[in-house]
Design a protein around this motif. Structure first.
Motif, PDB file in Angstrom:
ATOM      1  N   ALA A  54     -21.186 -46.620 -38.475  1.00  0.00           N
ATOM      2  CA  ALA A  54     -20.252 -45.563 -38.116  1.00  0.00           C
ATOM      3  C   ALA A  54     -20.889 -44.584 -37.140  1.00  0.00           C
ATOM      4  O   ALA A  54     -20.251 -44.137 -36.172  1.00  0.00           O
ATOM      5  CB  ALA A  54     -19.770 -44.829 -39.360  1.00  0.00           C
ATOM      6  N   TRP A  55     -22.161 -44.255 -37.341  1.00  0.00           N
ATOM      7  CA  TRP A  55     -22.865 -43.346 -36.452  1.00  0.00           C
ATOM      8  C   TRP A  55     -23.004 -43.943 -35.050  1.00  0.00           C
ATOM      9  O   TRP A  55     -22.794 -43.260 -34.048  1.00  0.00           O
ATOM     10  CB  TRP A  55     -24.245 -43.030 -37.043  1.00  0.00           C
ATOM     11  CG  TRP A  55     -25.075 -42.144 -36.189  1.00  0.00           C
ATOM     12  CD1 TRP A  55     -24.921 -40.808 -35.987  1.00  0.00           C
ATOM     13  CD2 TRP A  55     -26.193 -42.551 -35.404  1.00  0.00           C
ATOM     14  NE1 TRP A  55     -25.881 -40.350 -35.121  1.00  0.00           N
ATOM     15  CE2 TRP A  55     -26.667 -41.404 -34.744  1.00  0.00           C
ATOM     16  CE3 TRP A  55     -26.843 -43.761 -35.189  1.00  0.00           C
ATOM     17  CZ2 TRP A  55     -27.766 -41.437 -33.883  1.00  0.00           C
ATOM     18  CZ3 TRP A  55     -27.928 -43.795 -34.350  1.00  0.00           C
ATOM     19  CH2 TRP A  55     -28.389 -42.636 -33.695  1.00  0.00           C
ATOM     20  N   ILE A  56     -23.330 -45.245 -34.981  1.00  0.00           N
ATOM     21  CA  ILE A  56     -23.445 -45.930 -33.681  1.00  0.00           C
ATOM     22  C   ILE A  56     -22.096 -45.960 -32.960  1.00  0.00           C
ATOM     23  O   ILE A  56     -22.031 -45.702 -31.748  1.00  0.00           O
ATOM     24  CB  ILE A  56     -24.016 -47.356 -33.866  1.00  0.00           C
ATOM     25  CG1 ILE A  56     -25.482 -47.270 -34.309  1.00  0.00           C
ATOM     26  CG2 ILE A  56     -23.887 -48.169 -32.589  1.00  0.00           C
ATOM     27  CD1 ILE A  56     -26.074 -48.596 -34.739  1.00  0.00           C
ATOM     28  N   ILE A  57     -21.045 -46.238 -33.681  1.00  0.00           N
ATOM     29  CA  ILE A  57     -19.704 -46.269 -33.061  1.00  0.00           C
ATOM     30  C   ILE A  57     -19.327 -44.878 -32.566  1.00  0.00           C
ATOM     31  O   ILE A  57     -18.747 -44.732 -31.480  1.00  0.00           O
ATOM     32  CB  ILE A  57     -18.662 -46.834 -34.057  1.00  0.00           C
ATOM     33  CG1 ILE A  57     -18.919 -48.329 -34.254  1.00  0.00           C
ATOM     34  CG2 ILE A  57     -17.246 -46.589 -33.552  1.00  0.00           C
ATOM     35  CD1 ILE A  57     -18.056 -48.973 -35.294  1.00  0.00           C
ATOM     36  N   GLN A  58     -19.641 -43.844 -33.337  1.00  0.00           N
ATOM     37  CA  GLN A  58     -19.372 -42.472 -32.891  1.00  0.00           C
ATOM     38  C   GLN A  58     -20.141 -42.159 -31.604  1.00  0.00           C
ATOM     39  O   GLN A  58     -19.622 -41.498 -30.708  1.00  0.00           O
ATOM     40  CB  GLN A  58     -19.766 -41.474 -33.975  1.00  0.00           C
ATOM     41  CG  GLN A  58     -18.748 -41.288 -35.061  1.00  0.00           C
ATOM     42  CD  GLN A  58     -17.502 -40.566 -34.581  1.00  0.00           C
ATOM     43  OE1 GLN A  58     -17.457 -40.007 -33.482  1.00  0.00           O
ATOM     44  NE2 GLN A  58     -16.480 -40.591 -35.396  1.00  0.00           N
ATOM     45  N   LEU A  59     -21.370 -42.634 -31.532  1.00  0.00           N
ATOM     46  CA  LEU A  59     -22.183 -42.418 -30.339  1.00  0.00           C
ATOM     47  C   LEU A  59     -21.545 -43.098 -29.125  1.00  0.00           C
ATOM     48  O   LEU A  59     -21.493 -42.513 -28.030  1.00  0.00           O
ATOM     49  CB  LEU A  59     -23.588 -42.993 -30.553  1.00  0.00           C
ATOM     50  CG  LEU A  59     -24.742 -42.041 -30.316  1.00  0.00           C
ATOM     51  CD1 LEU A  59     -24.870 -41.125 -31.515  1.00  0.00           C
ATOM     52  CD2 LEU A  59     -25.998 -42.836 -30.081  1.00  0.00           C
ATOM     53  N   ILE A  60     -21.056 -44.321 -29.311  1.00  0.00           N
ATOM     54  CA  ILE A  60     -20.487 -45.096 -28.211  1.00  0.00           C
ATOM     55  C   ILE A  60     -19.132 -44.515 -27.784  1.00  0.00           C
ATOM     56  O   ILE A  60     -18.868 -44.335 -26.590  1.00  0.00           O
ATOM     57  CB  ILE A  60     -20.346 -46.585 -28.595  1.00  0.00           C
ATOM     58  CG1 ILE A  60     -21.722 -47.206 -28.777  1.00  0.00           C
ATOM     59  CG2 ILE A  60     -19.545 -47.345 -27.564  1.00  0.00           C
ATOM     60  CD1 ILE A  60     -21.707 -48.597 -29.370  1.00  0.00           C
ATOM     61  N   LEU A  61     -18.267 -44.244 -28.739  1.00  0.00           N
ATOM     62  CA  LEU A  61     -16.902 -43.811 -28.422  1.00  0.00           C
ATOM     63  C   LEU A  61     -16.806 -42.300 -28.188  1.00  0.00           C
ATOM     64  O   LEU A  61     -15.798 -41.835 -27.647  1.00  0.00           O
ATOM     65  CB  LEU A  61     -15.950 -44.236 -29.532  1.00  0.00           C
ATOM     66  CG  LEU A  61     -15.819 -45.745 -29.753  1.00  0.00           C
ATOM     67  CD1 LEU A  61     -14.861 -46.036 -30.894  1.00  0.00           C
ATOM     68  CD2 LEU A  61     -15.355 -46.435 -28.477  1.00  0.00           C
ATOM     69  N   GLY A  62     -17.761 -41.578 -28.648  1.00  0.00           N
ATOM     70  CA  GLY A  62     -17.755 -40.129 -28.406  1.00  0.00           C
ATOM     71  C   GLY A  62     -16.986 -39.406 -29.395  1.00  0.00           C
ATOM     72  O   GLY A  62     -16.125 -38.904 -29.718  1.00  0.00           O
TER      73      GLY A  62
END
Length: 62
Positions: A54-62
């Motif tokens: 979830a943290w990685i996806i937040q980083l990618i999608l902003g």
């Protein structure tokens, strides 16, 4: 293939069932405890993995 009568089948099933050895109460308790420990460990693992993803996806999608 030889045909087996129902009576012979039942006798053979009873013979095989008499060979089964059931676990003792202690063995059952130990196995149950091991299952609960492994479930707890895997739950923690997947919680952490989910948080990282979830943290990685937040980083990618902003």
């Amino acid at each position: 293939m030889a045909k087996t009568t129902p009576a012979k089948f039942v006798r053979e099933v009873r013979q095989e069932a008499s060979k089964v050895t059931w676990p003792t109460r202690k063995e059952t308790g130990v196995a149950t405890a091991m299952v609960f420990v492994m479930v707890f460990i895997m739950a923690i693992f997947f919680l952490i993995a989910d948080q990282i993803i979830a943290w990685i996806i937040q980083l990618i999608l902003g």
